[in-house]
Motif scaffolding. Structure first.
Motif, PDB file in Angstrom:
ATOM      1  N   LYS A 278       8.167 -30.790   0.227  1.00 27.04           N
ATOM      2  CA  LYS A 278       7.956 -30.994  -1.192  1.00 27.04           C
ATOM      3  C   LYS A 278       6.609 -30.512  -1.441  1.00 27.04           C
ATOM      4  N   LEU A 279       6.391 -29.768  -2.358  1.00 32.66           N
ATOM      5  CA  LEU A 279       5.203 -29.365  -3.070  1.00 32.66           C
ATOM      6  C   LEU A 279       4.934 -30.090  -4.236  1.00 32.66           C
ATOM      7  N   LYS A 280       3.762 -30.341  -4.555  1.00 37.02           N
ATOM      8  CA  LYS A 280       3.135 -31.068  -5.538  1.00 37.02           C
ATOM      9  C   LYS A 280       1.888 -30.541  -6.192  1.00 37.02           C
ATOM     10  N   ASN A 281       1.974 -30.025  -7.479  1.00 35.68           N
ATOM     11  CA  ASN A 281       0.604 -29.889  -8.092  1.00 35.68           C
ATOM     12  C   ASN A 281      -0.281 -30.989  -8.497  1.00 35.68           C
ATOM     13  N   GLU A 282      -0.949 -31.394  -7.336  1.00 35.37           N
ATOM     14  CA  GLU A 282      -1.587 -32.530  -7.500  1.00 35.37           C
ATOM     15  C   GLU A 282      -3.199 -32.555  -8.095  1.00 35.37           C
ATOM     16  N   HIS A 283      -3.756 -31.282  -7.768  1.00 32.09           N
ATOM     17  CA  HIS A 283      -5.103 -31.092  -7.988  1.00 32.09           C
ATOM     18  C   HIS A 283      -5.356 -30.206  -9.173  1.00 32.09           C
ATOM     19  N   ALA A 284      -4.553 -29.391  -9.686  1.00 27.15           N
ATOM     20  CA  ALA A 284      -5.181 -28.377 -10.713  1.00 27.15           C
ATOM     21  C   ALA A 284      -4.891 -28.994 -12.223  1.00 27.15           C
ATOM     22  N   GLY A 285      -5.544 -28.728 -13.048  1.00 27.76           N
ATOM     23  CA  GLY A 285      -5.347 -29.129 -14.503  1.00 27.76           C
ATOM     24  C   GLY A 285      -4.783 -28.304 -15.323  1.00 27.76           C
ATOM     25  N   HIS A 286      -3.921 -27.450 -14.673  1.00 20.28           N
ATOM     26  CA  HIS A 286      -3.106 -26.387 -15.369  1.00 20.28           C
ATOM     27  C   HIS A 286      -1.920 -26.200 -14.565  1.00 20.28           C
ATOM     28  N   LYS A 287      -1.209 -25.155 -14.883  1.00 20.76           N
ATOM     29  CA  LYS A 287       0.006 -24.649 -13.907  1.00 20.76           C
ATOM     30  C   LYS A 287      -0.623 -24.202 -12.654  1.00 20.76           C
ATOM     31  N   VAL A 288       0.136 -24.088 -11.650  1.00 20.27           N
ATOM     32  CA  VAL A 288      -0.005 -23.568 -10.407  1.00 20.27           C
ATOM     33  C   VAL A 288       1.217 -22.408 -10.103  1.00 20.27           C
ATOM     34  N   PRO A 289       0.828 -21.309  -9.914  1.00 23.85           N
ATOM     35  CA  PRO A 289      -0.359 -20.429 -10.406  1.00 23.85           C
ATOM     36  C   PRO A 289      -0.506 -20.381 -11.934  1.00 23.85           C
ATOM     37  N   THR A 290      -1.795 -19.915 -12.178  1.00 21.76           N
ATOM     38  CA  THR A 290      -2.184 -20.031 -13.806  1.00 21.76           C
ATOM     39  C   THR A 290      -2.648 -18.642 -13.893  1.00 21.76           C
ATOM     40  N   GLY A 291      -2.918 -18.284 -15.404  1.00 27.09           N
ATOM     41  CA  GLY A 291      -3.653 -17.020 -15.689  1.00 27.09           C
ATOM     42  C   GLY A 291      -2.699 -15.802 -15.467  1.00 27.09           C
ATOM     43  N   ASP A 292      -3.205 -15.037 -14.810  1.00 24.87           N
ATOM     44  CA  ASP A 292      -2.584 -13.585 -14.705  1.00 24.87           C
ATOM     45  C   ASP A 292      -1.147 -13.851 -14.168  1.00 24.87           C
ATOM     46  N   PRO A 293      -0.256 -13.250 -14.900  1.00 24.96           N
ATOM     47  CA  PRO A 293       1.154 -13.354 -14.699  1.00 24.96           C
ATOM     48  C   PRO A 293       1.741 -12.916 -13.414  1.00 24.96           C
ATOM     49  N   GLU A 294       0.867 -12.056 -12.672  1.00 23.82           N
ATOM     50  CA  GLU A 294       1.265 -11.398 -11.592  1.00 23.82           C
ATOM     51  C   GLU A 294       1.182 -12.257 -10.206  1.00 23.82           C
ATOM     52  N   ARG A 295       0.314 -13.326 -10.356  1.00 23.12           N
ATOM     53  CA  ARG A 295       0.261 -14.338  -9.335  1.00 23.12           C
ATOM     54  C   ARG A 295       1.441 -15.041  -8.928  1.00 23.12           C
ATOM     55  N   PHE A 296       1.718 -15.281  -7.706  1.00 19.82           N
ATOM     56  CA  PHE A 296       2.835 -15.948  -7.094  1.00 19.82           C
ATOM     57  C   PHE A 296       2.534 -16.645  -5.841  1.00 19.82           C
ATOM     58  N   PHE A 297       3.495 -17.610  -5.443  1.00 22.49           N
ATOM     59  CA  PHE A 297       3.336 -18.310  -4.090  1.00 22.49           C
ATOM     60  C   PHE A 297       4.934 -17.736  -3.561  1.00 22.49           C
ATOM     61  N   ASN A 298       4.885 -17.534  -2.265  1.00 22.57           N
ATOM     62  CA  ASN A 298       5.999 -17.157  -1.402  1.00 22.57           C
ATOM     63  C   ASN A 298       6.121 -18.330  -0.493  1.00 22.57           C
ATOM     64  N   ILE A 299       7.415 -18.995  -0.309  1.00 24.48           N
ATOM     65  CA  ILE A 299       7.632 -20.022   0.798  1.00 24.48           C
ATOM     66  C   ILE A 299       8.698 -19.569   1.571  1.00 24.48           C
ATOM     67  N   THR A 300       8.183 -19.333   2.923  1.00 27.52           N
ATOM     68  CA  THR A 300       9.167 -18.759   3.773  1.00 27.52           C
ATOM     69  C   THR A 300       9.759 -19.699   4.962  1.00 27.52           C
ATOM     70  N   PHE A 301      10.833 -19.689   5.067  1.00 27.68           N
ATOM     71  CA  PHE A 301      11.542 -20.462   6.219  1.00 27.68           C
ATOM     72  C   PHE A 301      12.070 -19.491   7.042  1.00 27.68           C
ATOM     73  N   GLU A 302      11.788 -19.694   8.461  1.00 25.53           N
ATOM     74  CA  GLU A 302      12.526 -18.597   9.487  1.00 25.53           C
ATOM     75  C   GLU A 302      12.872 -19.481  10.661  1.00 25.53           C
ATOM     76  N   LEU A 303      14.083 -19.319  11.186  1.00 22.16           N
ATOM     77  CA  LEU A 303      14.476 -19.943  12.406  1.00 22.16           C
ATOM     78  C   LEU A 303      14.701 -18.698  13.455  1.00 22.16           C
ATOM     79  N   LYS A 304      14.245 -19.005  14.497  1.00 23.21           N
ATOM     80  CA  LYS A 304      14.319 -18.023  15.625  1.00 23.21           C
ATOM     81  C   LYS A 304      14.833 -18.698  16.824  1.00 23.21           C
ATOM     82  N   ASN A 305      15.406 -17.993  17.654  1.00 17.51           N
ATOM     83  CA  ASN A 305      15.893 -18.764  18.992  1.00 17.51           C
ATOM     84  C   ASN A 305      14.869 -17.948  20.071  1.00 17.51           C
TER      85      ASN A 305
END
Ligand code: HEC
Ligand code: HEC
Ligand code: HEC
Ligand code: HEC
Ligand code: HEC
Length: 397
Positions: A278-305
């Motif tokens: 679970k991710l929560k925008n707990e500390h920013a007074g605006h959207k996360v990310p904000t401003g520049d439209p090129e910004r983004f977060f990636n969340i990657t899950f990878e399962l290996k043997n």
């Protein structure tokens, strides 16, 4: 006789003048600048008591402020490699520089209007006061503290060697919003879309906390060496924390709080391994990310043997999606609003016995690799930072 001659000359002169003005206007219909970001801060004389407008000079007395500001992205608003690459493109109009080097003293040309209102045909005049060193400083102290040739401060103290006036209204979040909120379609394929100010106004922090209270932490300290302690504010302008150069130690604020679920330590074949984050925008007074439209977060899950083979991989994204051609258009925006939370689920049907490792990595990205390559941004230009990196080991019996 002489009198008549003078009259005749005056009349001829007047006719020529009318003709020239008419012809000039006919050929070039010059329209005035209208939008705030089309205009630079008008020419500033050096405030009384100082010998330069440069941050370097302010820094000889205000050493802490100077050191902090040097690590801020404001100090790199001109030298930023992507900005310089964009600026060289013909598609970038003249006003790009007005938020990045806002003082007219930092600009090579004075723009007085637009021919036929066309942003690609600015009427340019050489700026005889242009200062190249000042330009390098980007958004410097004077950008925020000098207007009408005096220093604007929060108290108007008489202890300063420079002329100082109090203006707390000017040094409020309104100053920040003047640059951090611009929504305009400039040409069909070029749109400006920074809505940090609007996001804040519509959110839960409005009238509680603002740009200054969150991004300029208050501290008690002397503002010049040897002076008495007083109310001061950190000048790092900490934000995303993605550094401009590997060598610059940018300060970071974290908007997101991370709530990972737990995994059982042992599973059986045919069990479903389920992991929730679970991710929560707990500390920013605006959207996360904000401003520049090129910004983004990636969340990657990878399962290996155990032998390092990937059994399953999944990547989720938080950010805006834009189409630039044939017309600029926002296709999607799943940025997290203040206090909004979102849960990402990874699941996998376990099929073999042995040790497995799930890695969960979250990166905060300035722009994607394709855009960076397109703009030939190589070497010392970090594209992302890692803000969450955990491994979870499980045994399948
Ligand atoms: C020669 C030293 C010196 C230089 C150079 C200098 N200042 Fe100051 N400044 C001071 C002193 C001293 C004070 C008052 C200290 C106090 O209030 O304790 C002050 C106060 C201030 C204040 C607070 C005013 C208020 O209303 O409370 C601001 C803002 C400020 N300076 C900005 C600047 C900027 C921007 C520059 C560069 C353009 C600059 N200063 C250059 C010495 C200097
Ligand atoms: C309640 C505190 C708070 C308020 C109010 C606030 N910010 Fe932020 N801001 C943050 C935090 C925390 C981050 C870091 C977000 C992250 O994880 O990247 C941030 C990030 C940013 C960024 C970096 C871009 C990004 O996506 O990380 C900019 C620019 C910014 N804020 C500008 C502003 C402006 C302008 C205002 C006023 C309109 C403002 N902020 C109000 C807390 C705040
Ligand atoms: C992006 C705008 C911005 C820039 C750039 C900036 N300041 Fe400030 N500064 C502010 C604001 C806003 C305040 C007032 C904060 C308050 O009182 O709420 C302030 C306050 C101050 C003060 C008063 C004491 C304090 O710390 O609150 C001093 C001194 C000062 N700045 C010096 C500088 C110097 C020196 C630089 C350059 C090295 C600089 N500032 C760059 C916005 C800026
Ligand atoms: C003159 C225009 C201007 C003003 C005024 C201004 N900013 Fe900025 N700000 C910018 C620009 C441009 C950048 C991005 C520079 C870059 O990335 O090269 C920026 C970057 C930032 C960042 C860092 C974003 C990141 O990537 O982490 C924060 C935080 C920020 N500003 C907060 C503020 C706050 C708070 C104020 C008001 C006190 C303010 N700004 C006033 C233009 C401005
Ligand atoms: C209204 C003020 C304004 C104007 C005009 C403006 N910018 Fe910016 N620019 C900003 C702000 C604010 C940021 C900080 C980005 C953020 O909010 O995260 C920024 C950041 C950037 C960045 C750095 C992005 C990053 O990932 O660090 C680039 C590159 C840039 N601008 C290019 C341009 C170009 C090209 C133009 C002209 C088409 C332009 N800017 C016009 C305000 C402006």
């Amino acid at each position: 006789m002489q009198n008549k001659f003078i009259k005749f000359t005056v009349v001829v002169f007047a006719i020529v003048l009318v003709y020239l003005t008419f012809r000039h206007n006919n050929k070039k219909n010059i329209l005035p600048l209208t939008k705030s970001w089309e205009k630079a801060v008008p020419h500033q004389e050096i405030p009384e008591g100082l010998t330069s407008l440069s941050a370097k000079q302010c820094g000889t007395c205000h050493q802490k402020h100077y050191q902090e500001w040097q690590l801020s992205t404001h100090a790199h608003a001109w030298t930023d490699l992507q900005f310089q690459a964009e600026l060289k493109k013909e598609s970038s109009p003249f006003m790009c520089i007005n938020c990045h080097i806002p003082l007219q003293n930092q600009q090579e040309f004075i723009i007085t209007g637009l021919i036929d209102g066309d942003i690609y045909q600015p009427v340019k005049e050489k700026n005889i006061h242009f200062d190249r060193d000042l330009q390098q400083e980007g958004i410097n102290c004077a950008s925020c503290h000098v207007r009408n040739n005096v220093i604007i401060g929060p108290t108007g103290t008489k202890k300063a060697p420079h002329k100082t006036v109090k203006n707390t209204e000017f040094l409020s979040e309104k100053l920040c919003i003047s640059c951090h909120n611009a929504v305009a379609v400039i040409t069909p394929t070029l749109a400006c879309s920074f809505e940090t100010g609007d996001e804040w106004k519509e959110g839960p922090y409005f009238k509680e906390k603002n740009c200054v209270s969150c991004h300029m932490e208050p501290v008690q300290r002397p503002i010049v060496e040897g002076a008495e302690k007083r109310l001061s504010h950190l000048h790092y302008f900490a934000g995303s924390g993605i550094p401009k150069f590997d060598t610059v130690e940018t300060k970071m604020l974290n908007g997101l709080a991370f709530y990972p679920s737990t995994l059982k330590t042992s599973y059986a074949v045919q069990d479903e391994l389920i992991f929730k984050l679970k991710l929560k925008n707990e500390h920013a007074g605006h959207k996360v990310p904000t401003g520049d439209p090129e910004r983004f977060f990636n969340i990657t899950f990878e399962l290996k043997n155990k032998s390092g083979e990937t059994l399953s991989k999944k990547t989720e994204r938080i950010g805006e999606q834009w189409q630039w051609y044939p017309t600029a258009k926002k296709l999607d925006d799943n940025n997290l609003l203040p206090n909004e939370e979102r849960t990402f689920i990874f699941s996998h049907l376990v099929e073999e016995k042995g040790n497995l490792r799930l890695s969960v990595i979250i990166t905060k990205n300035r722009l994607n690799k394709e855009s960076a390559d397109y703009n030939q941004l190589k070497g010392n230009y970090p594209l992302f930072i890692t803000v969450f990196n955990e491994q979870y080991d499980v045994i399948v019996k």
